[in-house]
Motif scaffolding. Structure first.
Motif, PDB file in Angstrom:
ATOM      1  N   ALA A 174      12.754  64.369 -85.674  1.00  0.00           N
ATOM      2  CA  ALA A 174      12.375  63.404 -86.425  1.00  0.00           C
ATOM      3  C   ALA A 174      12.372  62.238 -85.795  1.00  0.00           C
ATOM      4  O   ALA A 174      13.605  62.122 -85.250  1.00  0.00           O
ATOM      5  CB  ALA A 174      12.250  63.522 -87.799  1.00  0.00           C
ATOM      6  N   CYS A 175      11.723  61.107 -86.227  1.00  0.00           N
ATOM      7  CA  CYS A 175      12.098  59.929 -85.955  1.00  0.00           C
ATOM      8  C   CYS A 175      12.332  59.166 -87.049  1.00  0.00           C
ATOM      9  O   CYS A 175      13.536  58.686 -87.610  1.00  0.00           O
ATOM     10  CB  CYS A 175      10.911  59.212 -85.105  1.00  0.00           C
ATOM     11  N   ASP A 176      11.445  58.280 -87.790  1.00  0.00           N
ATOM     12  CA  ASP A 176      11.804  57.484 -89.036  1.00  0.00           C
ATOM     13  C   ASP A 176      11.099  57.924 -90.394  1.00  0.00           C
ATOM     14  O   ASP A 176      11.619  57.587 -91.240  1.00  0.00           O
ATOM     15  CB  ASP A 176      11.058  55.976 -88.756  1.00  0.00           C
ATOM     16  N   ALA A 177      10.319  58.775 -90.035  1.00  0.00           N
ATOM     17  CA  ALA A 177       9.578  59.365 -91.400  1.00  0.00           C
ATOM     18  C   ALA A 177      10.670  60.075 -92.124  1.00  0.00           C
ATOM     19  O   ALA A 177      10.850  60.215 -93.309  1.00  0.00           O
ATOM     20  CB  ALA A 177       8.532  60.338 -90.910  1.00  0.00           C
ATOM     21  N   LEU A 178      11.518  61.184 -91.516  1.00  0.00           N
ATOM     22  CA  LEU A 178      12.684  61.813 -92.012  1.00  0.00           C
ATOM     23  C   LEU A 178      14.054  61.242 -91.625  1.00  0.00           C
ATOM     24  O   LEU A 178      14.294  61.096 -90.603  1.00  0.00           O
ATOM     25  CB  LEU A 178      12.650  63.320 -91.859  1.00  0.00           C
ATOM     26  N   GLN A 179      14.749  60.993 -92.609  1.00  0.00           N
ATOM     27  CA  GLN A 179      16.028  60.407 -92.389  1.00  0.00           C
ATOM     28  C   GLN A 179      17.245  60.995 -93.287  1.00  0.00           C
ATOM     29  O   GLN A 179      16.682  61.640 -94.173  1.00  0.00           O
ATOM     30  CB  GLN A 179      16.111  59.064 -92.541  1.00  0.00           C
ATOM     31  N   ASN A 180      18.479  61.024 -92.689  1.00  0.00           N
ATOM     32  CA  ASN A 180      19.500  61.725 -93.296  1.00  0.00           C
ATOM     33  C   ASN A 180      20.708  60.724 -93.519  1.00  0.00           C
ATOM     34  O   ASN A 180      21.844  61.315 -93.187  1.00  0.00           O
ATOM     35  CB  ASN A 180      19.812  62.950 -93.040  1.00  0.00           C
ATOM     36  N   TRP A 181      20.439  59.581 -93.771  1.00  0.00           N
ATOM     37  CA  TRP A 181      21.843  58.726 -94.031  1.00  0.00           C
ATOM     38  C   TRP A 181      22.510  58.847 -95.464  1.00  0.00           C
ATOM     39  O   TRP A 181      22.326  58.886 -96.546  1.00  0.00           O
ATOM     40  CB  TRP A 181      21.178  57.129 -94.103  1.00  0.00           C
ATOM     41  N   LEU A 182      23.787  59.513 -95.053  1.00  0.00           N
ATOM     42  CA  LEU A 182      24.542  59.744 -96.450  1.00  0.00           C
ATOM     43  C   LEU A 182      25.241  58.495 -96.539  1.00  0.00           C
ATOM     44  O   LEU A 182      25.651  58.374 -97.787  1.00  0.00           O
ATOM     45  CB  LEU A 182      25.379  61.079 -96.093  1.00  0.00           C
ATOM     46  N   ASN A 183      25.767  57.824 -95.599  1.00  0.00           N
ATOM     47  CA  ASN A 183      26.701  56.601 -96.065  1.00  0.00           C
ATOM     48  C   ASN A 183      26.377  55.508 -94.737  1.00  0.00           C
ATOM     49  O   ASN A 183      26.117  56.308 -93.734  1.00  0.00           O
ATOM     50  CB  ASN A 183      27.996  57.095 -96.246  1.00  0.00           C
ATOM     51  N   PRO A 184      26.894  54.171 -94.976  1.00  0.00           N
ATOM     52  CA  PRO A 184      26.775  53.442 -93.396  1.00  0.00           C
ATOM     53  C   PRO A 184      28.254  53.796 -92.743  1.00  0.00           C
ATOM     54  O   PRO A 184      29.034  54.367 -93.394  1.00  0.00           O
ATOM     55  CB  PRO A 184      26.995  52.092 -94.317  1.00  0.00           C
ATOM     56  N   ASP A 185      27.835  53.664 -91.623  1.00  0.00           N
ATOM     57  CA  ASP A 185      28.883  54.094 -90.457  1.00  0.00           C
ATOM     58  C   ASP A 185      29.498  52.754 -89.888  1.00  0.00           C
ATOM     59  O   ASP A 185      28.938  51.580 -90.323  1.00  0.00           O
ATOM     60  CB  ASP A 185      28.561  55.255 -89.483  1.00  0.00           C
ATOM     61  N   GLU A 186      30.082  52.958 -88.691  1.00  0.00           N
ATOM     62  CA  GLU A 186      30.742  51.839 -88.152  1.00  0.00           C
ATOM     63  C   GLU A 186      29.799  50.788 -87.445  1.00  0.00           C
ATOM     64  O   GLU A 186      30.181  49.618 -87.036  1.00  0.00           O
ATOM     65  CB  GLU A 186      31.872  52.305 -87.072  1.00  0.00           C
ATOM     66  N   HIS A 187      28.609  51.416 -87.292  1.00  0.00           N
ATOM     67  CA  HIS A 187      27.504  50.404 -86.439  1.00  0.00           C
ATOM     68  C   HIS A 187      26.877  49.614 -87.439  1.00  0.00           C
ATOM     69  O   HIS A 187      25.854  48.666 -87.250  1.00  0.00           O
ATOM     70  CB  HIS A 187      26.507  51.292 -85.879  1.00  0.00           C
ATOM     71  N   PHE A 188      26.984  49.460 -88.901  1.00  0.00           N
ATOM     72  CA  PHE A 188      26.553  48.421 -89.833  1.00  0.00           C
ATOM     73  C   PHE A 188      27.444  47.427 -89.898  1.00  0.00           C
ATOM     74  O   PHE A 188      28.563  47.373 -89.817  1.00  0.00           O
ATOM     75  CB  PHE A 188      26.589  49.393 -91.076  1.00  0.00           C
ATOM     76  N   CYS A 189      26.629  46.169 -90.036  1.00  0.00           N
ATOM     77  CA  CYS A 189      27.344  44.898 -90.563  1.00  0.00           C
ATOM     78  C   CYS A 189      27.371  44.949 -92.199  1.00  0.00           C
ATOM     79  O   CYS A 189      26.643  45.651 -92.730  1.00  0.00           O
ATOM     80  CB  CYS A 189      26.653  43.754 -89.958  1.00  0.00           C
ATOM     81  N   ASP A 190      28.151  44.124 -92.751  1.00  0.00           N
ATOM     82  CA  ASP A 190      28.188  43.937 -94.213  1.00  0.00           C
ATOM     83  C   ASP A 190      26.736  43.886 -94.889  1.00  0.00           C
ATOM     84  O   ASP A 190      26.404  44.443 -95.697  1.00  0.00           O
ATOM     85  CB  ASP A 190      29.284  43.198 -94.504  1.00  0.00           C
ATOM     86  N   ALA A 191      26.084  42.755 -94.322  1.00  0.00           N
ATOM     87  CA  ALA A 191      25.088  42.441 -94.875  1.00  0.00           C
ATOM     88  C   ALA A 191      23.912  43.429 -94.822  1.00  0.00           C
ATOM     89  O   ALA A 191      23.310  43.735 -95.831  1.00  0.00           O
ATOM     90  CB  ALA A 191      24.423  41.198 -94.149  1.00  0.00           C
ATOM     91  N   SER A 192      23.618  44.200 -93.630  1.00  0.00           N
ATOM     92  CA  SER A 192      22.839  45.280 -93.507  1.00  0.00           C
ATOM     93  C   SER A 192      23.212  46.236 -94.519  1.00  0.00           C
ATOM     94  O   SER A 192      22.112  46.903 -95.114  1.00  0.00           O
ATOM     95  CB  SER A 192      22.690  45.797 -92.184  1.00  0.00           C
ATOM     96  N   ARG A 193      24.405  46.592 -94.462  1.00  0.00           N
ATOM     97  CA  ARG A 193      24.844  47.803 -95.384  1.00  0.00           C
ATOM     98  C   ARG A 193      24.463  47.423 -96.793  1.00  0.00           C
ATOM     99  O   ARG A 193      23.906  48.148 -97.542  1.00  0.00           O
ATOM    100  CB  ARG A 193      26.500  47.888 -95.324  1.00  0.00           C
ATOM    101  N   GLN A 194      24.800  46.325 -97.450  1.00  0.00           N
ATOM    102  CA  GLN A 194      24.275  45.862 -98.752  1.00  0.00           C
ATOM    103  C   GLN A 194      22.987  46.018 -99.043  1.00  0.00           C
ATOM    104  O   GLN A 194      22.420  46.499-100.041  1.00  0.00           O
ATOM    105  CB  GLN A 194      25.028  44.496 -98.970  1.00  0.00           C
ATOM    106  N   ARG A 195      22.131  45.554 -98.037  1.00  0.00           N
ATOM    107  CA  ARG A 195      20.446  45.321 -98.184  1.00  0.00           C
ATOM    108  C   ARG A 195      20.083  46.655 -98.256  1.00  0.00           C
ATOM    109  O   ARG A 195      19.160  47.046 -98.909  1.00  0.00           O
ATOM    110  CB  ARG A 195      20.003  44.516 -97.026  1.00  0.00           C
TER     111      ARG A 195
END
Length: 237
Positions: free
Chosen positions: A152-173
């Motif tokens: 899949a692309c964007d329709a299906l996602q399985n983000w369990l938690n933020p990883d090392e590629h996130f900045c703090d602001a993006s993680r919070q939002r």
């Protein structure tokens, strides 16, 4: 090569199913006048000596060397309207064939083969699921093997938690927006695409055990049950 967006940080290529590989990397963009840093995934399917790239992520020189050890890149697949940043890099480097969902043909005239239900596919035995009710083009590639695999692309996602590629602001939002939810429908995609329940009813009728998404971790073995529960929750009858 210098005219293409640069390679960003990424992890090593990992084989998650036989001849199916995943690599997670960074994405940097501006949305709603804000900077965003988060992760995205490229799926690589090997068919003999051929490599088919889905949801491309440009790799570093070291990453490209590892990719070339797997086989020869022959095809690039774009499943969603919100991805495609690095497609041109791979098309140029490998002179690969380009496969896109209807509505995503490049405006610059780059040759592209249309994906679609009942149409041609870059992989033997693979079929394409197309969202019919979405406001923006989106598809899912279905591999009829190993119990059934959805890519899949964007329709299906399985983000369990933020990883090392996130900045703090993006993680919070993104925590506030509900991104970190197992077996999820992408919140931004859901808002932009405004799909209807009938698409997800059709999707849940496919026989599959595994889902590899453009964002998040692979969901293996229980994917159909987990995503079907999400579809029922978000689209109650």
């Amino acid at each position: 090569m210098s005219s293409f967006p640069p390679a960003l940080a990424h992890n090593a290529i990992e084989e998650v199913l036989p001849d199916v590989f995943l690599v997670s990397g960074a994405m940097e963009t501006v949305l709603m006048d804000m900077d965003w840093n988060f992760s995205r995934n490229m799926t690589i399917v090997r068919d003999g000596e051929r490599l088919i790239l889905i949801n491309t992520v440009r790799l570093s020189d070291e990453g490209l060397a590892a990719l070339d050890k797997l086989g020869k890149v022959t095809d690039v697949v774009r499943l969603g309207a919100l991805h495609g940043r690095d497609d041109a890099f791979y098309l140029d480097r490998y002179q690969a064939r380009y496969w896109v969902m209807p509505g995503l043909a490049p405006e610059d005239g780059t040759p592209a083969q249309l994906l679609g239900e009942g149409g041609a596919s870059p992989l033997p035995g693979a079929t394409v699921f197309q969202f019919h009710t979405s406001n923006i083009p989106e598809g899912v590639l279905y591999l009829n093997r190993d119990g059934g695999i959805l890519i899949a692309c964007d329709a299906l996602q399985n983000w369990l938690n933020p990883d090392e590629h996130f900045c703090d602001a993006s993680r919070q939002r993104m925590e506030e927006m509900g991104f970190f939810t197992p077996a999820n429908i992408g919140p931004v995609w859901l808002q932009a695409a405004e799909p209807e329940a009938e698409d997800f009813t059709r999707l849940s009728e496919l026989e599959f055990q595994h889902v590899l998404c453009g964002h998040g971790q692979p969901l293996l073995e229980t994917a159909r049950e987990d995503f079907s529960a999400t579809f029922r929750r978000l689209f109650p009858s």
